[in-house]
Write a protein that holds these residues in place. Structure first.
Motif, PDB file in Angstrom:
ATOM      1  N   PRO A 114       0.790  -1.233   0.000  1.00 35.13           N
ATOM      2  CA  PRO A 114       0.000   0.000   0.000  1.00 35.13           C
ATOM      3  C   PRO A 114       0.821   1.281   0.000  1.00 35.13           C
ATOM      4  O   PRO A 114       0.334   2.325  -0.445  1.00 35.13           O
ATOM      5  CB  PRO A 114      -0.852  -0.117   1.259  1.00 35.13           C
ATOM      6  N   GLY A 115       2.048   1.243   0.466  1.00 36.82           N
ATOM      7  CA  GLY A 115       2.855   2.461   0.521  1.00 36.82           C
ATOM      8  C   GLY A 115       3.156   3.049  -0.841  1.00 36.82           C
ATOM      9  O   GLY A 115       3.280   4.275  -0.982  1.00 36.82           O
ATOM     10  N   ILE A 116       3.255   2.216  -1.871  1.00 36.39           N
ATOM     11  CA  ILE A 116       3.570   2.723  -3.210  1.00 36.39           C
ATOM     12  C   ILE A 116       2.438   3.590  -3.743  1.00 36.39           C
ATOM     13  O   ILE A 116       2.671   4.758  -4.087  1.00 36.39           O
ATOM     14  CB  ILE A 116       3.940   1.573  -4.164  1.00 36.39           C
ATOM     15  N   PRO A 117       1.204   3.097  -3.832  1.00 38.13           N
ATOM     16  CA  PRO A 117       0.152   3.984  -4.339  1.00 38.13           C
ATOM     17  C   PRO A 117      -0.137   5.162  -3.415  1.00 38.13           C
ATOM     18  O   PRO A 117      -0.524   6.236  -3.883  1.00 38.13           O
ATOM     19  CB  PRO A 117      -1.064   3.071  -4.505  1.00 38.13           C
ATOM     20  N   GLU A 118       0.078   4.998  -2.122  1.00 33.07           N
ATOM     21  CA  GLU A 118      -0.127   6.121  -1.205  1.00 33.07           C
ATOM     22  C   GLU A 118       0.861   7.237  -1.506  1.00 33.07           C
ATOM     23  O   GLU A 118       0.485   8.414  -1.567  1.00 33.07           O
ATOM     24  CB  GLU A 118       0.008   5.664   0.246  1.00 33.07           C
ATOM     25  N   ALA A 119       2.129   6.887  -1.711  1.00 29.44           N
ATOM     26  CA  ALA A 119       3.146   7.896  -2.020  1.00 29.44           C
ATOM     27  C   ALA A 119       2.854   8.563  -3.361  1.00 29.44           C
ATOM     28  O   ALA A 119       2.973   9.789  -3.497  1.00 29.44           O
ATOM     29  CB  ALA A 119       4.537   7.253  -2.034  1.00 29.44           C
ATOM     30  N   MET A 120       2.448   7.774  -4.342  1.00 30.40           N
ATOM     31  CA  MET A 120       2.130   8.341  -5.649  1.00 30.40           C
ATOM     32  C   MET A 120       0.927   9.275  -5.545  1.00 30.40           C
ATOM     33  O   MET A 120       0.900  10.338  -6.168  1.00 30.40           O
ATOM     34  CB  MET A 120       1.880   7.234  -6.671  1.00 30.40           C
ATOM     35  N   LEU A 121      -0.059   8.906  -4.746  1.00 30.99           N
ATOM     36  CA  LEU A 121      -1.248   9.733  -4.579  1.00 30.99           C
ATOM     37  C   LEU A 121      -0.911  11.069  -3.935  1.00 30.99           C
ATOM     38  O   LEU A 121      -1.358  12.121  -4.390  1.00 30.99           O
ATOM     39  CB  LEU A 121      -2.313   9.001  -3.762  1.00 30.99           C
ATOM     40  N   ALA A 136      -5.668   3.115  -7.860  1.00 28.37           N
ATOM     41  CA  ALA A 136      -4.460   2.341  -8.146  1.00 28.37           C
ATOM     42  C   ALA A 136      -3.986   1.583  -6.913  1.00 28.37           C
ATOM     43  O   ALA A 136      -4.098   2.065  -5.782  1.00 28.37           O
ATOM     44  CB  ALA A 136      -3.354   3.263  -8.642  1.00 28.37           C
ATOM     45  N   ILE A 137      -3.468   0.381  -7.148  1.00 29.40           N
ATOM     46  CA  ILE A 137      -2.880  -0.407  -6.073  1.00 29.40           C
ATOM     47  C   ILE A 137      -1.535  -0.944  -6.552  1.00 29.40           C
ATOM     48  O   ILE A 137      -1.190  -0.856  -7.724  1.00 29.40           O
ATOM     49  CB  ILE A 137      -3.792  -1.566  -5.605  1.00 29.40           C
ATOM     50  N   ALA A 138      -0.803  -1.501  -5.624  1.00 30.23           N
ATOM     51  CA  ALA A 138       0.438  -2.212  -5.942  1.00 30.23           C
ATOM     52  C   ALA A 138       0.416  -3.513  -5.152  1.00 30.23           C
ATOM     53  O   ALA A 138      -0.090  -3.564  -4.027  1.00 30.23           O
ATOM     54  CB  ALA A 138       1.660  -1.377  -5.567  1.00 30.23           C
ATOM     55  N   GLY A 139       0.940  -4.552  -5.757  1.00 33.60           N
ATOM     56  CA  GLY A 139       0.937  -5.843  -5.087  1.00 33.60           C
ATOM     57  C   GLY A 139       2.048  -6.742  -5.580  1.00 33.60           C
ATOM     58  O   GLY A 139       2.769  -6.412  -6.528  1.00 33.60           O
ATOM     59  N   ILE A 140       2.161  -7.868  -4.943  1.00 30.51           N
ATOM     60  CA  ILE A 140       3.187  -8.864  -5.266  1.00 30.51           C
ATOM     61  C   ILE A 140       2.501 -10.174  -5.598  1.00 30.51           C
ATOM     62  O   ILE A 140       1.584 -10.609  -4.890  1.00 30.51           O
ATOM     63  CB  ILE A 140       4.129  -9.073  -4.064  1.00 30.51           C
ATOM     64  N   ARG A 141       2.956 -10.781  -6.667  1.00 33.40           N
ATOM     65  CA  ARG A 141       2.537 -12.138  -7.012  1.00 33.40           C
ATOM     66  C   ARG A 141       3.818 -12.916  -7.289  1.00 33.40           C
ATOM     67  O   ARG A 141       4.558 -12.587  -8.217  1.00 33.40           O
ATOM     68  CB  ARG A 141       1.630 -12.178  -8.216  1.00 33.40           C
ATOM     69  N   GLY A 142       4.074 -13.899  -6.471  1.00 30.11           N
ATOM     70  CA  GLY A 142       5.324 -14.632  -6.611  1.00 30.11           C
ATOM     71  C   GLY A 142       6.495 -13.689  -6.415  1.00 30.11           C
ATOM     72  O   GLY A 142       6.618 -13.047  -5.389  1.00 30.11           O
ATOM     73  N   ARG A 143       7.337 -13.607  -7.433  1.00 34.77           N
ATOM     74  CA  ARG A 143       8.484 -12.692  -7.390  1.00 34.77           C
ATOM     75  C   ARG A 143       8.288 -11.514  -8.334  1.00 34.77           C
ATOM     76  O   ARG A 143       9.249 -10.971  -8.872  1.00 34.77           O
ATOM     77  CB  ARG A 143       9.756 -13.458  -7.731  1.00 34.77           C
ATOM     78  N   THR A 144       7.027 -11.139  -8.537  1.00 31.74           N
ATOM     79  CA  THR A 144       6.698 -10.039  -9.438  1.00 31.74           C
ATOM     80  C   THR A 144       6.016  -8.922  -8.677  1.00 31.74           C
ATOM     81  O   THR A 144       5.069  -9.164  -7.934  1.00 31.74           O
ATOM     82  CB  THR A 144       5.768 -10.537 -10.565  1.00 31.74           C
TER      83      THR A 144
END
Length: 97
Positions: free
Chosen positions: A27-34, A49-57
């Motif tokens: 959550p820190g990534i979209p919060e900073a961008m916002l 917008a959100i940011a997340g991790i799937r596996g190593r992506t």
């Protein structure tokens, strides 16, 4: 990185699709961008917008307007290498930008 589909219109489903595949949110990534975007554009508060991790992506939703993408990338780029290193589970050599 995804671009577009982060607003409130019925066709804006990118964050929903990202949430469906993400195993963990960042959550820190979209919060900073916002916060940065709000300095330039009051309508930025409508971003989902959100940011997340799937596996190593790492998945990061960016807005669709080119100017807004540049502004958001200016926030993301200083931390992207470190984030990719963490997500990949390795050191600097494991992260590719």
């Amino acid at each position: 990185l995804t671009t577009g589909g982060t607003g409130c219109a019925p066709r804006d489903v990118t964050p929903d699709a990202t949430a469906d595949v993400a195993e963990r949110l960042v959550p820190g990534i979209p919060e900073a961008m916002l916060w940065r975007a709000l300095e330039h554009e009051p309508h930025a508060m409508l971003s989902r917008a959100i940011a997340g991790i799937r596996g190593r992506t790492l998945i990061v939703n960016l807005p669709g307007r080119p100017k807004a993408v540049r502004e958001n990338l200016a926030v993301l780029m200083p931390v992207l290498r470190h984030a990719l290193e963490q997500v990949s589970g390795g050191g600097a050599a494991a992260a590719r930008i």
